[in-house]
Design a protein around this motif. Structure first.
Motif, PDB file in Angstrom:
ATOM      1  N   SER A  30     -44.509 -70.060  23.085  1.00 16.44           N
ATOM      2  CA  SER A  30     -44.694 -69.362  21.820  1.00 16.44           C
ATOM      3  C   SER A  30     -44.816 -70.375  20.689  1.00 16.44           C
ATOM      4  O   SER A  30     -44.213 -71.447  20.718  1.00 16.44           O
ATOM      5  CB  SER A  30     -43.517 -68.416  21.557  1.00 16.44           C
ATOM      6  OG  SER A  30     -42.322 -69.145  21.320  1.00 16.44           O
ATOM      7  N   MET A  31     -45.610 -70.026  19.697  1.00 13.36           N
ATOM      8  CA  MET A  31     -45.848 -70.932  18.582  1.00 13.36           C
ATOM      9  C   MET A  31     -44.538 -71.286  17.881  1.00 13.36           C
ATOM     10  O   MET A  31     -44.296 -72.445  17.524  1.00 13.36           O
ATOM     11  CB  MET A  31     -46.817 -70.285  17.598  1.00 13.36           C
ATOM     12  CG  MET A  31     -47.272 -71.205  16.484  1.00 13.36           C
ATOM     13  SD  MET A  31     -48.334 -72.536  17.049  1.00 13.36           S
ATOM     14  CE  MET A  31     -49.783 -71.570  17.509  1.00 13.36           C
ATOM     15  N   GLY A  32     -43.680 -70.284  17.687  1.00 17.22           N
ATOM     16  CA  GLY A  32     -42.425 -70.516  16.991  1.00 17.22           C
ATOM     17  C   GLY A  32     -41.520 -71.487  17.715  1.00 17.22           C
ATOM     18  O   GLY A  32     -40.916 -72.371  17.089  1.00 17.22           O
ATOM     19  N   SER A  33     -41.406 -71.380  19.041  1.00 13.95           N
ATOM     20  CA  SER A  33     -40.526 -72.271  19.791  1.00 13.95           C
ATOM     21  C   SER A  33     -41.059 -73.699  19.798  1.00 13.95           C
ATOM     22  O   SER A  33     -40.288 -74.658  19.677  1.00 13.95           O
ATOM     23  CB  SER A  33     -40.339 -71.759  21.224  1.00 13.95           C
ATOM     24  OG  SER A  33     -41.585 -71.678  21.897  1.00 13.95           O
ATOM     25  N   ALA A  34     -42.378 -73.862  19.918  1.00 14.13           N
ATOM     26  CA  ALA A  34     -42.962 -75.203  19.919  1.00 14.13           C
ATOM     27  C   ALA A  34     -42.802 -75.873  18.555  1.00 14.13           C
ATOM     28  O   ALA A  34     -42.457 -77.056  18.463  1.00 14.13           O
ATOM     29  CB  ALA A  34     -44.435 -75.137  20.296  1.00 14.13           C
ATOM     30  N   LEU A  35     -43.033 -75.113  17.486  1.00  8.36           N
ATOM     31  CA  LEU A  35     -42.877 -75.675  16.140  1.00  8.36           C
ATOM     32  C   LEU A  35     -41.403 -75.958  15.838  1.00  8.36           C
ATOM     33  O   LEU A  35     -41.077 -76.951  15.190  1.00  8.36           O
ATOM     34  CB  LEU A  35     -43.457 -74.720  15.100  1.00  8.36           C
ATOM     35  CG  LEU A  35     -44.978 -74.538  15.140  1.00  8.36           C
ATOM     36  CD1 LEU A  35     -45.423 -73.495  14.127  1.00  8.36           C
ATOM     37  CD2 LEU A  35     -45.697 -75.865  14.891  1.00  8.36           C
ATOM     38  N   GLY A  36     -40.519 -75.085  16.293  1.00  5.47           N
ATOM     39  CA  GLY A  36     -39.097 -75.337  16.116  1.00  5.47           C
ATOM     40  C   GLY A  36     -38.666 -76.620  16.788  1.00  5.47           C
ATOM     41  O   GLY A  36     -37.875 -77.394  16.234  1.00  5.47           O
ATOM     42  N   PHE A  37     -39.194 -76.862  17.983  1.00  3.63           N
ATOM     43  CA  PHE A  37     -38.893 -78.115  18.674  1.00  3.63           C
ATOM     44  C   PHE A  37     -39.451 -79.310  17.902  1.00  3.63           C
ATOM     45  O   PHE A  37     -38.765 -80.313  17.702  1.00  3.63           O
ATOM     46  CB  PHE A  37     -39.486 -78.090  20.081  1.00  3.63           C
ATOM     47  CG  PHE A  37     -39.360 -79.399  20.809  1.00  3.63           C
ATOM     48  CD1 PHE A  37     -38.187 -79.731  21.467  1.00  3.63           C
ATOM     49  CD2 PHE A  37     -40.400 -80.314  20.812  1.00  3.63           C
ATOM     50  CE1 PHE A  37     -38.056 -80.962  22.115  1.00  3.63           C
ATOM     51  CE2 PHE A  37     -40.279 -81.533  21.457  1.00  3.63           C
ATOM     52  CZ  PHE A  37     -39.105 -81.855  22.115  1.00  3.63           C
ATOM     53  N   LEU A  38     -40.691 -79.203  17.456  1.00  4.70           N
ATOM     54  CA  LEU A  38     -41.344 -80.308  16.763  1.00  4.70           C
ATOM     55  C   LEU A  38     -40.575 -80.735  15.518  1.00  4.70           C
ATOM     56  O   LEU A  38     -40.404 -81.937  15.260  1.00  4.70           O
ATOM     57  CB  LEU A  38     -42.774 -79.905  16.389  1.00  4.70           C
ATOM     58  CG  LEU A  38     -43.608 -80.927  15.615  1.00  4.70           C
ATOM     59  CD1 LEU A  38     -43.865 -82.172  16.464  1.00  4.70           C
ATOM     60  CD2 LEU A  38     -44.930 -80.315  15.170  1.00  4.70           C
ATOM     61  N   PHE A  39     -40.088 -79.764  14.750  1.00  4.03           N
ATOM     62  CA  PHE A  39     -39.489 -80.071  13.462  1.00  4.03           C
ATOM     63  C   PHE A  39     -37.979 -80.306  13.513  1.00  4.03           C
ATOM     64  O   PHE A  39     -37.446 -81.060  12.692  1.00  4.03           O
ATOM     65  CB  PHE A  39     -39.794 -78.958  12.463  1.00  4.03           C
ATOM     66  CG  PHE A  39     -41.254 -78.781  12.190  1.00  4.03           C
ATOM     67  CD1 PHE A  39     -42.048 -79.868  11.882  1.00  4.03           C
ATOM     68  CD2 PHE A  39     -41.848 -77.523  12.256  1.00  4.03           C
ATOM     69  CE1 PHE A  39     -43.412 -79.718  11.635  1.00  4.03           C
ATOM     70  CE2 PHE A  39     -43.201 -77.356  12.011  1.00  4.03           C
ATOM     71  CZ  PHE A  39     -43.984 -78.460  11.694  1.00  4.03           C
ATOM     72  N   ALA A  40     -37.268 -79.671  14.441  1.00  2.00           N
ATOM     73  CA  ALA A  40     -35.802 -79.772  14.448  1.00  2.00           C
ATOM     74  C   ALA A  40     -35.258 -80.713  15.512  1.00  2.00           C
ATOM     75  O   ALA A  40     -34.212 -81.337  15.304  1.00  2.00           O
ATOM     76  CB  ALA A  40     -35.183 -78.381  14.637  1.00  2.00           C
ATOM     77  N   ALA A  41     -35.949 -80.832  16.632  1.00  2.67           N
ATOM     78  CA  ALA A  41     -35.428 -81.652  17.730  1.00  2.67           C
ATOM     79  C   ALA A  41     -35.186 -83.110  17.358  1.00  2.67           C
ATOM     80  O   ALA A  41     -34.260 -83.727  17.896  1.00  2.67           O
ATOM     81  CB  ALA A  41     -36.363 -81.561  18.939  1.00  2.67           C
ATOM     82  N   PRO A  42     -35.981 -83.726  16.449  1.00  2.00           N
ATOM     83  CA  PRO A  42     -35.696 -85.123  16.091  1.00  2.00           C
ATOM     84  C   PRO A  42     -34.311 -85.342  15.506  1.00  2.00           C
ATOM     85  O   PRO A  42     -33.791 -86.458  15.563  1.00  2.00           O
ATOM     86  CB  PRO A  42     -36.784 -85.442  15.046  1.00  2.00           C
ATOM     87  CG  PRO A  42     -37.903 -84.528  15.376  1.00  2.00           C
ATOM     88  CD  PRO A  42     -37.249 -83.261  15.839  1.00  2.00           C
TER      89      PRO A  42
END
Length: 316
Positions: A83-95
């Motif tokens: 899902s777009m939301g999960s991928a973007l959440g990973f991109l922005f918060a995981a770092p």
């Protein structure tokens, strides 16, 4: 000559710091492509406005990569149909949420427990807001063209038409995607090698730009307004973008000037840098289109500025 030597030294530092994490990210993406070629587990990630980015951010706890290494992993998530939301959440918060960054923040600021909680919470807030804003764009305006094509090939027919998949009578026939076979290890290695080289070129360019700007814009100028509630936040946000230091070590860098700035400015530096910096802008090009990158930079800056202001009102 002195400035050139300084630029070269900073450039080397940024590159040596980021390349191992970029390699780790490409390695993780390659393993995911080899172990689960169909990406069906990715399509089971939640798609709700709040739960999706939070679930993507939670993946960061298991991946020891900074913002550079998260780019190829996020691209793999999107290409695999997450899902777009999960991928973007990973991109922005995981770092910020990966174990190395959390441990380094604790090691640098053990006497400031509010920061140990505020940094990951701030990263989650930025991820949720950016995810919600970016998803208002059609996928065709959000995702880079080749990534969009890969993503549509992995989506069910109910979500992507035959024409969008470039298959059927109006397009180029492609093999059925329902039960894809596992690619050979050689194929995965070749694909990962090309991806690493392409991303490394972008990283080199971004690091060179960051080193040049950092040399021409001395930190002393930005720290001169360290005690002003709003100007301190803006100056440290600019510093985070310019310095482009990896999120795994930025807390130790911030420790050197933490006493000269406001608490909100310190938090702004630690939250904005892993989302937007000069070396990242080029890497984002393999995922998003220029309009989406601009929205990301502006949106993250506004959220971090408001967050820093709130912290200053609370602690000052």
């Amino acid at each position: 000559m002195a400035r050139i030597a300084t630029i070269w030294a900073i450039f080397q530092g940024l590159l040596i710091e980021a390349l191992p994490f970029l390699f780790i990210g490409v390695l993780i993406a390659g393993l995911a492509r080899w172990i689960a070629p169909g990406g069906r587990w990715l399509q089971r990630l939640p798609d709700q406005p709040i739960l999706a980015p939070l679930s993507g951010a939670a993946l960061g706890f298991a991946l020891p990569a900074c913002e550079c290494g998260n780019v190829p992993v996020a691209r793999r998530l999107l290409a695999g149909g997450a899902s777009m939301g999960s991928a973007l959440g990973f991109l922005f918060a995981a770092p910020v949420l990966n174990p190395i960054v959390l441990a380094s923040t604790w090691a640098a600021f053990p006497d400031q427990p509010w920061l140990l909680a505020a940094r990951p919470l701030g990263a989650l807030l930025v991820a949720v807001v950016l995810s919600g804003v970016l998803q208002r764009l059609p996928e065709g305006q959000l995702l880079e063209r080749s990534l969009l094509a890969e993503r549509r090939l992995s989506q069910p027919l109910a979500e992507a038409s035959l024409l969008e998949r470039k298959s059927g009578v109006l397009g180029i026939p492609t093999p059925p995607r329902a039960d894809p076979s596992r690619p050979s290890l050689r194929t995965v290695l070749e694909h990962s090698s090309r991806e690493f080289l392409n991303l490394a070129v972008l990283l080199i360019l971004g690091s060179l730009i960051a080193a040049t700007v950092q040399t021409l814009l001395p930190r002393s100028w930005l720290l001169a307004v360290g005690g002003a509630p709003t100007l301190s936040i803006l100056s440290l946000m600019l510093m985070a973008v310019v310095i482009s230091v990896c999120s795994s070590v930025d807390a130790f860098l911030a420790l050197g000037f933490a006493a000269q700035i406001t608490p909100g400015a310190l938090l702004a530096f630690l939250v904005l840098g892993p989302v937007v910096d000069l070396k990242l802008l080029g890497l984002f090009g393999v995922i998003m289109r220029p309009k989406a990158i601009a929205i990301t930079a502006i949106g993250a800056s506004v959220v971090v500025l408001l967050l820093g202001q709130w912290v200053n009102l609370w602690l000052l």
